[in-house]
Design an enzyme around this catalytic site. Sequence first.
Site, PDB file in Angstrom:
ATOM      1  N   LYS A  22      36.395  47.653  31.010  1.00 24.07           N
ATOM      2  CA  LYS A  22      36.397  46.846  32.232  1.00 24.07           C
ATOM      3  C   LYS A  22      37.727  46.960  32.968  1.00 24.07           C
ATOM      4  CE  LYS A  22      37.422  42.276  32.146  1.00 24.07           C
ATOM      5  NZ  LYS A  22      38.108  41.598  33.256  1.00 24.07           N
ATOM      6  N   ASN A  23      38.822  46.894  32.221  1.00 23.22           N
ATOM      7  CA  ASN A  23      40.136  46.875  32.849  1.00 23.22           C
ATOM      8  C   ASN A  23      40.601  48.248  33.329  1.00 23.22           C
ATOM      9  OD1 ASN A  23      40.349  44.107  32.532  1.00 23.22           O
ATOM     10  ND2 ASN A  23      41.352  44.269  30.543  1.00 23.22           N
ATOM     11  N   ARG A  92      39.310  37.416  38.959  1.00 25.23           N
ATOM     12  CA  ARG A  92      40.752  37.348  39.105  1.00 25.23           C
ATOM     13  C   ARG A  92      41.340  38.704  39.508  1.00 25.23           C
ATOM     14  NH1 ARG A  92      45.091  33.381  38.854  1.00 25.23           N
ATOM     15  NH2 ARG A  92      43.817  32.007  37.594  1.00 25.23           N
ATOM     16  N   CYS A 116      38.659  33.697  35.587  1.00 31.19           N
ATOM     17  CA  CYS A 116      38.960  32.799  34.473  1.00 31.19           C
ATOM     18  C   CYS A 116      40.233  32.001  34.754  1.00 31.19           C
ATOM     19  CB  CYS A 116      39.142  33.585  33.177  1.00 31.19           C
ATOM     20  SG  CYS A 116      37.631  34.351  32.586  1.00 31.19           S
ATOM     21  N   ARG A 121      48.871  32.631  37.026  1.00 31.62           N
ATOM     22  CA  ARG A 121      49.029  34.085  36.971  1.00 31.62           C
ATOM     23  C   ARG A 121      49.451  34.513  38.376  1.00 31.62           C
ATOM     24  NH1 ARG A 121      44.306  37.218  33.797  1.00 31.62           N
ATOM     25  NH2 ARG A 121      42.828  35.760  34.669  1.00 31.62           N
ATOM     26  N   PRO A 122      50.705  34.166  38.759  1.00 34.81           N
ATOM     27  CA  PRO A 122      51.127  34.381  40.146  1.00 34.81           C
ATOM     28  C   PRO A 122      51.122  35.858  40.503  1.00 34.81           C
ATOM     29  CG  PRO A 122      53.011  33.864  38.753  1.00 34.81           C
ATOM     30  CD  PRO A 122      51.782  33.623  37.930  1.00 34.81           C
ATOM     31  N   LEU A 125      54.749  39.136  41.955  1.00 33.55           N
ATOM     32  CA  LEU A 125      55.237  40.476  41.620  1.00 33.55           C
ATOM     33  C   LEU A 125      54.562  41.528  42.493  1.00 33.55           C
ATOM     34  CD1 LEU A 125      55.409  40.418  37.703  1.00 33.55           C
ATOM     35  CD2 LEU A 125      57.223  39.943  39.354  1.00 33.55           C
ATOM     36  N   ASP A 306      44.249  39.642  25.069  1.00 33.80           N
ATOM     37  CA  ASP A 306      42.794  39.583  25.201  1.00 33.80           C
ATOM     38  C   ASP A 306      42.075  39.603  23.855  1.00 33.80           C
ATOM     39  OD1 ASP A 306      42.904  39.384  27.912  1.00 33.80           O
ATOM     40  OD2 ASP A 306      42.256  41.429  28.343  1.00 33.80           O
ATOM     41  N   ILE A 328      51.762  35.596  26.590  1.00 38.50           N
ATOM     42  CA  ILE A 328      51.396  36.207  27.868  1.00 38.50           C
ATOM     43  C   ILE A 328      50.903  35.170  28.875  1.00 38.50           C
ATOM     44  CG2 ILE A 328      50.041  38.015  28.979  1.00 38.50           C
ATOM     45  CD1 ILE A 328      52.082  39.032  26.918  1.00 38.50           C
ATOM     46  N   ARG A 398      31.194  38.563  32.261  1.00 36.33           N
ATOM     47  CA  ARG A 398      32.216  39.197  33.105  1.00 36.33           C
ATOM     48  C   ARG A 398      32.777  40.447  32.434  1.00 36.33           C
ATOM     49  NH1 ARG A 398      36.871  36.601  33.633  1.00 36.33           N
ATOM     50  NH2 ARG A 398      37.390  38.329  35.031  1.00 36.33           N
TER      51      ARG A 398
END
Length: 417
Positions: A22-23, A92, A116, A121-122, A125, A306, A328, A398
């Site tokens: 997925k990632n 996200r 989620c 989780r700004p 950056l 994860d 994390i 997801r």
Amino acid sequence: MAKLIVEGGNKVKGQVDVQGAKNSALPMLSATLLTGDESVLHCCPQISDIDAAIRILRYLGCSAKMHNHTVVVDSSGMNRYDIPENLMRKMRSSVVFLGAIIARTGRAELYFPGGCELGPRPIDLHLDSLRKMGVSIDERFGCISCKVKDTLHGAKIVLPFPSVGATENIILAAVLAKGTTIIANAAREPEIIDLCDYLVRCGAEIYGAGESTIIIYGVEKLKGAVHTIIPDRIVEATLMACCAVTGGEILLKGIITSHIESIIPLFEETGCTVTIKDGNLHLVCPQRLKSFKYARTMPYPGFPTDAQAVMMSVATVAQGTTVFVENIFESRYRHVEELTRLGANIKVANKVAVVEGVDRLFGTKVSAKELRGAASLVVASLRAEGITEIEGIKFLERGYENLEVTLTELGANIRKV
């Protein structure tokens, strides 16, 4: 609303081909925008996050079709630079479209992403990096408006933390930017390497993917390419966890062993036997597991955040004590309350969770609150006595493709209703 019904006690045994990552797939789908051409991505998982990404591509004017596990994207018709709030809030990682849209059109309008809830989780950056590359950014009322002031150009960017999302967005913007971009303290995850492999096939010049410094030389144009997505290492860890808690035996086919080198030793500590040959992993598990003492989440190549939740489910039925340290994300222990409803003995203080293994878990009604926590409930329910009802499986879908079907084929008693 759908839920899973699990009757624990059956061993997970058999062999399985692991779904695509997925990632990797999500940033790669965003990257197809850069080509203005047709790309073909094989081994793409059929999950709701991919559905959301395909909807975004279509909204932007692209043709995007999925057949079995192959996605064909033609981005030549892209005619928009904005993504509406309802599409952004589906996942996200939708923010990964930002760099690609800017590189293709010179501007972008997006809303802050959904998905989620794992605490802050700004995306500072991402935005700070793009500003260094010549992008003017205005943030108002939850909307991010971006415009290239003069020309999108390369820059040296030192990330204070090796953020996967920020690394991806910088790469996506840099491949068509003028000049050279250097990313220091870049994320090193296999999914970053996979994205860069695809982009190089498209004609990008990227060096150092998988290392802490990545160098990108901007090119004028990219072309479409055919690429096969790597296997999902978190799904691999989840299936191994399902096998371990049931004392089963499983063969994972076609994996990339180096991607789970931080996870394998934990299973070996529990008493499982791990054999790797010809890209296949064979896992044989004892009836009673031993604790693996300590798991500390870190950026790759460390133990992945994860995998924390599913490994915690393993620890709940292992003999002894296991200590988890989550470095994390905040709010990454939201599955703990539901695991304790099944009979687990877990104490949490800030970023530390201490798990004392128990002999038995007992089925009951539980509710998932995020993706990996949902997977942890599936793992634990396979060991629990009696019936477990798991609600909130929209989170599970997801990232996992028909997990209940896969587990049924491996001997578990699980169904979606």
